[in-house]
Structures are given as structure tokens and as C-alpha cells.
Design a protein around this motif. Structure first.
Motif, PDB file in Angstrom:
ATOM      1  N   ALA A  83     -17.435 -10.660  22.778  1.00 26.53           N
ATOM      2  CA  ALA A  83     -17.721  -9.281  22.353  1.00 26.53           C
ATOM      3  C   ALA A  83     -18.423  -9.270  21.004  1.00 26.53           C
ATOM      4  O   ALA A  83     -19.350  -8.487  20.779  1.00 26.53           O
ATOM      5  N   ASN A  84     -17.985 -10.141  20.108  1.00 28.62           N
ATOM      6  CA  ASN A  84     -18.632 -10.208  18.796  1.00 28.62           C
ATOM      7  C   ASN A  84     -20.052 -10.755  18.911  1.00 28.62           C
ATOM      8  O   ASN A  84     -20.958 -10.317  18.205  1.00 28.62           O
ATOM      9  N   LEU A  85     -20.239 -11.704  19.810  1.00 32.29           N
ATOM     10  CA  LEU A  85     -21.584 -12.214  20.058  1.00 32.29           C
ATOM     11  C   LEU A  85     -22.459 -11.112  20.660  1.00 32.29           C
ATOM     12  O   LEU A  85     -23.617 -10.937  20.260  1.00 32.29           O
ATOM     13  N   GLN A  86     -21.909 -10.345  21.592  1.00 31.21           N
ATOM     14  CA  GLN A  86     -22.652  -9.230  22.192  1.00 31.21           C
ATOM     15  C   GLN A  86     -23.046  -8.211  21.128  1.00 31.21           C
ATOM     16  O   GLN A  86     -24.161  -7.688  21.141  1.00 31.21           O
ATOM     17  N   MET A  87     -22.145  -7.938  20.221  1.00 31.52           N
ATOM     18  CA  MET A  87     -22.431  -6.996  19.145  1.00 31.52           C
ATOM     19  C   MET A  87     -23.606  -7.492  18.296  1.00 31.52           C
ATOM     20  O   MET A  87     -24.484  -6.710  17.910  1.00 31.52           O
ATOM     21  N   THR A  88     -23.642  -8.789  18.034  1.00 33.62           N
ATOM     22  CA  THR A  88     -24.733  -9.371  17.258  1.00 33.62           C
ATOM     23  C   THR A  88     -26.046  -9.297  18.024  1.00 33.62           C
ATOM     24  O   THR A  88     -27.083  -8.919  17.461  1.00 33.62           O
ATOM     25  N   VAL A  89     -26.023  -9.645  19.301  1.00 36.28           N
ATOM     26  CA  VAL A  89     -27.231  -9.587  20.130  1.00 36.28           C
ATOM     27  C   VAL A  89     -27.771  -8.160  20.161  1.00 36.28           C
ATOM     28  O   VAL A  89     -28.975  -7.933  19.981  1.00 36.28           O
ATOM     29  N   ASP A  90     -26.898  -7.188  20.374  1.00 36.10           N
ATOM     30  CA  ASP A  90     -27.322  -5.785  20.406  1.00 36.10           C
ATOM     31  C   ASP A  90     -27.902  -5.349  19.066  1.00 36.10           C
ATOM     32  O   ASP A  90     -28.888  -4.607  19.015  1.00 36.10           O
ATOM     33  N   ALA A  91     -27.303  -5.821  17.982  1.00 33.42           N
ATOM     34  CA  ALA A  91     -27.793  -5.449  16.649  1.00 33.42           C
ATOM     35  C   ALA A  91     -29.177  -6.027  16.392  1.00 33.42           C
ATOM     36  O   ALA A  91     -30.055  -5.350  15.842  1.00 33.42           O
ATOM     37  N   VAL A  92     -29.392  -7.268  16.807  1.00 29.66           N
ATOM     38  CA  VAL A  92     -30.688  -7.918  16.582  1.00 29.66           C
ATOM     39  C   VAL A  92     -31.768  -7.253  17.439  1.00 29.66           C
ATOM     40  O   VAL A  92     -32.892  -7.037  16.978  1.00 29.66           O
ATOM     41  N   ARG A  93     -31.438  -6.901  18.667  1.00 30.17           N
ATOM     42  CA  ARG A  93     -32.409  -6.310  19.592  1.00 30.17           C
ATOM     43  C   ARG A  93     -32.677  -4.830  19.329  1.00 30.17           C
ATOM     44  O   ARG A  93     -33.736  -4.320  19.667  1.00 30.17           O
ATOM     45  N   TRP A  99     -28.722  -4.396   6.972  1.00 31.11           N
ATOM     46  CA  TRP A  99     -27.386  -4.760   6.511  1.00 31.11           C
ATOM     47  C   TRP A  99     -26.434  -4.921   7.702  1.00 31.11           C
ATOM     48  O   TRP A  99     -25.571  -5.788   7.694  1.00 31.11           O
ATOM     49  N   TYR A 100     -26.615  -4.074   8.721  1.00 31.57           N
ATOM     50  CA  TYR A 100     -25.755  -4.144   9.900  1.00 31.57           C
ATOM     51  C   TYR A 100     -26.013  -5.424  10.684  1.00 31.57           C
ATOM     52  O   TYR A 100     -25.081  -6.105  11.110  1.00 31.57           O
ATOM     53  N   VAL A 101     -27.289  -5.741  10.862  1.00 30.78           N
ATOM     54  CA  VAL A 101     -27.648  -6.979  11.563  1.00 30.78           C
ATOM     55  C   VAL A 101     -27.077  -8.177  10.808  1.00 30.78           C
ATOM     56  O   VAL A 101     -26.462  -9.067  11.394  1.00 30.78           O
ATOM     57  N   ALA A 102     -27.254  -8.185   9.481  1.00 35.82           N
ATOM     58  CA  ALA A 102     -26.736  -9.292   8.662  1.00 35.82           C
ATOM     59  C   ALA A 102     -25.216  -9.390   8.765  1.00 35.82           C
ATOM     60  O   ALA A 102     -24.661 -10.487   8.862  1.00 35.82           O
ATOM     61  N   ALA A 103     -24.535  -8.258   8.777  1.00 34.27           N
ATOM     62  CA  ALA A 103     -23.069  -8.263   8.858  1.00 34.27           C
ATOM     63  C   ALA A 103     -22.597  -8.820  10.196  1.00 34.27           C
ATOM     64  O   ALA A 103     -21.630  -9.587  10.248  1.00 34.27           O
ATOM     65  N   THR A 104     -23.275  -8.456  11.286  1.00 33.01           N
ATOM     66  CA  THR A 104     -22.848  -8.962  12.587  1.00 33.01           C
ATOM     67  C   THR A 104     -23.126 -10.455  12.722  1.00 33.01           C
ATOM     68  O   THR A 104     -22.345 -11.171  13.349  1.00 33.01           O
ATOM     69  N   ILE A 105     -24.205 -10.920  12.128  1.00 32.66           N
ATOM     70  CA  ILE A 105     -24.498 -12.356  12.158  1.00 32.66           C
ATOM     71  C   ILE A 105     -23.480 -13.114  11.306  1.00 32.66           C
ATOM     72  O   ILE A 105     -22.956 -14.156  11.716  1.00 32.66           O
ATOM     73  N   ALA A 106     -23.162 -12.587  10.140  1.00 32.81           N
ATOM     74  CA  ALA A 106     -22.201 -13.240   9.245  1.00 32.81           C
ATOM     75  C   ALA A 106     -20.795 -13.248   9.833  1.00 32.81           C
ATOM     76  O   ALA A 106     -20.000 -14.149   9.553  1.00 32.81           O
ATOM     77  N   ARG A 107     -20.507 -12.273  10.659  1.00 41.44           N
ATOM     78  CA  ARG A 107     -19.165 -12.146  11.233  1.00 41.44           C
ATOM     79  C   ARG A 107     -18.816 -13.328  12.139  1.00 41.44           C
ATOM     80  O   ARG A 107     -17.648 -13.739  12.209  1.00 41.44           O
ATOM     81  N   LEU A 108     -19.783 -13.849  12.851  1.00 43.15           N
ATOM     82  CA  LEU A 108     -19.496 -14.917  13.817  1.00 43.15           C
ATOM     83  C   LEU A 108     -18.871 -16.151  13.160  1.00 43.15           C
ATOM     84  O   LEU A 108     -17.802 -16.580  13.578  1.00 43.15           O
TER      85      LEU A 108
END
Length: 136
Positions: A83-93, A99-108
Motif C-alpha cells: 500500500a505504501n509502495l502504491q501510494m508512492t507510485v500514485d504520487a509520482v504519476r 513535497w508530497y512525492v518526496a515524503a512518499t518516497i522517503a517513507r519507504l
């Protein structure tokens, strides 16, 4: 990590899991989009994951159930990784702020310490003086 900070780990992890669990139940809409697309019944999955987070938090609070709490937390963190990976993929796409994209990438990678602490607690022994019933 010092002994005193390790002794706080179960309580800090319980606070994190308990807070997240309550948030999943009170505001499930915040989490539904994180559920990977192929999975059905997103609303129910969010509610169940919240209940499991609360259960893991409760188990972590008492030394006699801490191993079980660590095991539940470990399984939960491993299970929500997609789910966290999906959140990152959705944010990047998608059209998201940087800041949101960076936060989701950093979260992993930040989940790795949570996995490590959970694994350590799952392997831990109850402190002396705490009786743990054995199954016969």
C-alpha cells in the motif's frame, strides 16, 4: 541504541500503531486510495488494518504479550508495504506537490526501522518476574 531507549521501543511502537489504527477507523477515506488497485473491498481492508494496528498496540503494552505484539506488528508492516509502495507510485504519476512525492518516497526506507524493532520485539523474552503461560 541504549538499553533505556530499547525499553521504550514497545511503548513508542504501541503509540504509533494505536494512533494510526484509530485514524484508520475514524477517517478510512484517508487510506482507501492507498489500497492497491487489484484488491477488493478497500473500505473493509482499511478498517481491518486499523483494528489490527490497535490490537498490536495493545499486545505491545504488556510484557507477557509483547512477543505476540511484535509478531503482529511485523506482519502488519510487511503486509502494508504494498500500500505504501502504491501510494508512492500514485504520487509520482499524478499531479502531486513535490513535497508530497518526496515524503512518499522517503517513507519507504523509513519503514525498515519499524520492521527491525517489530522483529526484535517478536524475538524478545518476557522480563524476569513476568509469567508467560505456556501451551501444553
Amino acid at each position: 541504541m541504549t538499553t533505556s531507549s530499547r525499553s521504550r521501543e514497545p511503548y513508542l511502537l504501541a503509540a504509533l500503531l494505536g494512533g494510526a489504527g484509530v485514524l484508520h477507523i475514524v477517517r478510512p477515506s484517508l487510506f482507501r486510495s492507498m489500497v492497491p488497485a487489484p484488491l477488493p473491498r478497500k473500505h473493509e481492508l482499511v478498517l481491518v488494518s486499523g483494528a489490527v494496528e490497535i490490537a498490536a498496540a495493545a499486545l505491545l503494552l504488556h510484557p507477557s504479550s509483547r512477543r505476540a505484539g511484535g509478531a503482529v506488528a511485523l506482519g502488519l508492516f510487511a503486509g502494508v508495504w504494498p500500500a505504501n509502495l502504491q501510494m508512492t507510485v500514485d504520487a509520482v504519476r499524478g499531479p502531486r506537490p513535490r513535497w508530497y512525492v518526496a515524503a512518499t518516497i522517503a517513507r519507504l526506507p523509513l519503514q525498515i526501522p519499524l520492521l527491525r524493532v517489530s522483529a526484535r520485539l517478536a524475538r524478545s523474552q518476557a522480563p524476569s518476574g513476568v509469567r508467560v503461560r505456556s501451551r501444553r
